[in-house]
Design a protein around this motif. Structure first.
Motif, mmCIF file in Angstrom:
data_model
loop_
_atom_site.group_PDB
_atom_site.id
_atom_site.type_symbol
_atom_site.label_atom_id
_atom_site.label_comp_id
_atom_site.label_asym_id
_atom_site.label_seq_id
_atom_site.Cartn_x
_atom_site.Cartn_y
_atom_site.Cartn_z
ATOM 1 N N LEU A 93 0.734 -1.118 -0.007
ATOM 2 C CA LEU A 93 0.112 0.143 -0.035
ATOM 3 C C LEU A 93 0.821 1.271 0.026
ATOM 4 O O LEU A 93 0.592 2.160 -0.962
ATOM 5 C CB LEU A 93 -0.862 -0.191 1.128
ATOM 6 N N THR A 94 1.944 1.239 0.708
ATOM 7 C CA THR A 94 2.802 2.426 0.982
ATOM 8 C C THR A 94 3.602 2.619 -0.340
ATOM 9 O O THR A 94 3.664 3.762 -0.876
ATOM 10 C CB THR A 94 3.823 2.131 1.901
ATOM 11 N N GLN A 95 4.032 1.711 -0.878
ATOM 12 C CA GLN A 95 4.733 1.827 -2.255
ATOM 13 C C GLN A 95 3.868 2.082 -3.403
ATOM 14 O O GLN A 95 4.413 3.061 -4.215
ATOM 15 C CB GLN A 95 5.309 0.586 -2.676
ATOM 16 N N GLY A 96 2.659 2.074 -3.403
ATOM 17 C CA GLY A 96 1.612 2.367 -4.238
ATOM 18 C C GLY A 96 1.272 3.771 -4.191
ATOM 19 O O GLY A 96 1.187 4.535 -5.203
ATOM 20 N N MET A 97 0.820 4.162 -2.929
ATOM 21 C CA MET A 97 1.022 5.563 -2.649
ATOM 22 C C MET A 97 2.303 6.507 -3.229
ATOM 23 O O MET A 97 2.070 7.626 -3.717
ATOM 24 C CB MET A 97 0.814 5.742 -1.221
ATOM 25 N N VAL A 98 3.376 6.059 -2.756
ATOM 26 C CA VAL A 98 4.427 6.541 -3.164
ATOM 27 C C VAL A 98 4.647 6.826 -4.733
ATOM 28 O O VAL A 98 4.852 7.985 -5.188
ATOM 29 C CB VAL A 98 5.827 6.104 -2.744
ATOM 30 N N GLU A 99 4.467 5.864 -5.378
ATOM 31 C CA GLU A 99 4.473 5.942 -6.862
ATOM 32 C C GLU A 99 3.499 6.994 -7.589
ATOM 33 O O GLU A 99 3.563 7.641 -8.322
ATOM 34 C CB GLU A 99 4.399 4.499 -7.372
ATOM 35 N N VAL A 101 1.796 9.353 -5.840
ATOM 36 C CA VAL A 101 2.251 10.802 -5.485
ATOM 37 C C VAL A 101 3.372 11.302 -6.253
ATOM 38 O O VAL A 101 3.030 12.504 -6.828
ATOM 39 C CB VAL A 101 2.367 11.104 -3.874
ATOM 40 N N THR A 102 4.576 10.729 -6.205
ATOM 41 C CA THR A 102 5.537 11.057 -7.230
ATOM 42 C C THR A 102 5.013 11.230 -8.522
ATOM 43 O O THR A 102 5.680 12.457 -9.116
ATOM 44 C CB THR A 102 6.725 10.238 -6.968
ATOM 45 N N GLY A 103 4.545 10.428 -9.060
ATOM 46 C CA GLY A 103 3.866 10.698 -10.582
ATOM 47 C C GLY A 103 3.205 11.744 -10.687
ATOM 48 O O GLY A 103 3.648 12.657 -11.769
ATOM 49 N N HIS A 104 2.079 12.115 -10.053
ATOM 50 C CA HIS A 104 1.505 13.406 -9.877
ATOM 51 C C HIS A 104 2.031 14.697 -9.589
ATOM 52 O O HIS A 104 1.771 15.788 -10.388
ATOM 53 C CB HIS A 104 0.128 13.098 -9.518
ATOM 54 N N VAL A 105 2.938 14.588 -8.826
ATOM 55 C CA VAL A 105 3.721 15.759 -8.408
ATOM 56 C C VAL A 105 4.705 16.174 -9.511
ATOM 57 O O VAL A 105 5.088 17.132 -9.820
ATOM 58 C CB VAL A 105 4.477 15.589 -7.024
ATOM 59 N N LEU A 106 5.201 15.043 -10.011
ATOM 60 C CA LEU A 106 6.461 15.315 -11.358
ATOM 61 C C LEU A 106 5.459 15.766 -12.588
ATOM 62 O O LEU A 106 6.025 16.721 -13.059
ATOM 63 C CB LEU A 106 7.034 14.052 -11.376
ATOM 64 N N SER A 147 4.980 9.973 5.415
ATOM 65 C CA SER A 147 6.534 9.868 5.499
ATOM 66 C C SER A 147 7.184 9.445 4.288
ATOM 67 O O SER A 147 8.403 9.896 3.736
ATOM 68 C CB SER A 147 6.872 9.327 7.057
ATOM 69 N N ALA A 148 6.474 8.259 3.859
ATOM 70 C CA ALA A 148 7.229 7.741 2.628
ATOM 71 C C ALA A 148 7.023 8.499 1.620
ATOM 72 O O ALA A 148 8.212 8.672 0.660
ATOM 73 C CB ALA A 148 6.369 6.333 2.536
ATOM 74 N N CYS A 149 5.978 9.335 1.369
ATOM 75 C CA CYS A 149 5.959 10.102 0.248
ATOM 76 C C CYS A 149 6.676 11.168 0.455
ATOM 77 O O CYS A 149 7.518 11.837 -0.775
ATOM 78 C CB CYS A 149 4.570 10.606 -0.226
ATOM 79 N N VAL A 192 1.420 21.199 -2.761
ATOM 80 C CA VAL A 192 0.901 20.405 -1.279
ATOM 81 C C VAL A 192 0.089 19.070 -1.567
ATOM 82 O O VAL A 192 -0.558 18.917 -2.573
ATOM 83 C CB VAL A 192 -0.316 21.579 -0.726
ATOM 84 N N VAL A 193 0.681 18.065 -0.850
ATOM 85 C CA VAL A 193 0.178 16.807 -0.953
ATOM 86 C C VAL A 193 -0.589 16.578 0.557
ATOM 87 O O VAL A 193 0.218 16.724 1.553
ATOM 88 C CB VAL A 193 1.158 15.822 -0.951
ATOM 89 N N THR A 194 -1.684 16.295 0.513
ATOM 90 C CA THR A 194 -2.451 15.821 1.704
ATOM 91 C C THR A 194 -2.566 14.474 1.931
ATOM 92 O O THR A 194 -3.413 13.551 1.277
ATOM 93 C CB THR A 194 -3.961 16.637 1.576
ATOM 94 N N LEU A 195 -2.144 13.936 3.166
ATOM 95 C CA LEU A 195 -2.078 12.607 3.504
ATOM 96 C C LEU A 195 -2.494 12.410 4.907
ATOM 97 O O LEU A 195 -1.998 11.628 5.688
ATOM 98 C CB LEU A 195 -0.805 11.913 3.101
#
Length: 310
Positions: A93-99, A101-106, A147-149, A192-195
């Protein structure tokens, strides 16, 4: 023999039954997993809020309720739930969220939408993003996912600030906490990323006032909870240009009604609550490991603080 009640939907049972049985065996647990145990014989409940269990009062011998979801806001206030409640904290779940978030931020950082929408033969020169080091990002919420993101974005070179209701240490991330720290965290942020979890204290954390603290044209990315954002205020900020674009994965009402203005706003991207899914194989291992801990007399992991709401 321990008896485990699977209290989630039919579709979830089809996905989880075999991974859970395999995970129990790998932990050395002799477990009877069923959807039909009588409440008084149940030792553990594997629970999803959309499942059949609403009243926990009859589960008088149940040692713990183990959630399949990261969010617990729909159950934490249930007065019949007196058993320990563990939320899902899963590396998949954490890895999916990181991917996500980073994809949309980039995507927003690089201005990809300009080029994707502008395939009309125009050679658009002179449109360059700043380097990541010149684009400050704020992550609201520094739990496992936040934290992971935050660390992933910091690893890409973004200066990252994080905000949580309680002080938390995250390497490489500037920390802010409490009501006084919120403005410091948001002031001048370009992304801004809201988690955050949904609680009475976090509802509408992004509103007309707080959106005004951002850098003009900032990007908002929300894979956390729909209620973290005042929808009317966000739409007004998008129309004024204070917010340049928003990618939203979660909403107050889901599915998002077809008539909602987010669907047609030119600077809003809607995704259908797909930022991070619980994967059955990895989630089953988390649940089995937690039950095994409890059977050994070790404390359960990921217990929910009922007073805090998460």
């Amino acid at each position: 023999m321990i008896r485990v009640l699977f209290a989630a939907g039919d579709e979830a049972w089809d996905s989880y039954a075999l991974p859970l049985k395999a995970a129990f065996a790998a932990e050395g647990l002799t477990a009877d997993l069923s959807r039909d145990h009588a409440p008084t014989v149940v030792d553990y409940i594997v629970f999803a809020p959309d499942g059949p269990v609403r009243d926990f009062a009859a589960f008088v011998n149940t040692r713990a309720v183990l959630g399949l979801w990261a969010g617990v806001e729909t159950v934490v206030g249930n007065a019949t739930l007196t058993q320990p409640l563990a939320r899902m904290v899963d590396d998949g779940l954490t890895q999916g969220m990181v991917e996500w978030v980073t994809g949309h931020v980039l995507r927003h950082h690089l201005g990809m939408d300009t080029h994707l929408a502008g395939q009309d033969g125009t050679w658009r020169v002179g449109v360059y993003p700043p380097l990541a080091r010149d684009r400050p990002v704020t992550v609201l919420g520094l739990g496992a996912l936040g934290s992971a993101c935050a660390q992933a974005l910091a690893g890409l070179g973004f200066p990252v600030a994080g905000w949580a209701r309680r002080p938390r240490r995250v390497p490489g991330v500037a920390r802010h906490a409490g009501a006084d720290g919120l403005q410091r965290a948001l002031q001048g942020a370009q992304v801004v990323v809201t988690l955050l979890p949904r609680t009475p204290a976090t509802e509408n954390v992004l509103n007309g006032e707080t959106l005004g603290w951002l850098a003009p044209g900032a990007f908002v990315v929300n894979p956390g909870r729909g209620a973290l954002i005042d929808d009317v205020a966000l739409l007004a900020a998008l129309d004024s240009g204070q917010v340049g674009a928003a990618t939203l994965d979660v909403f107050r009402m889901e599915p998002l009604p077809p008539s909602h203005p987010y669907w047609t706003h030119p600077r809003v991207t809607v995704t259908p609550h797909v930022a991070a899914a619980t994967r059955p194989d990895s989630a089953a291992r988390v649940i089995a490991a937690n039950i095994a801990r409890d059977q050994r007399g070790a404390p359960l992991l990921h217990l929910v603080d009922r007073a805090a709401g998460y």
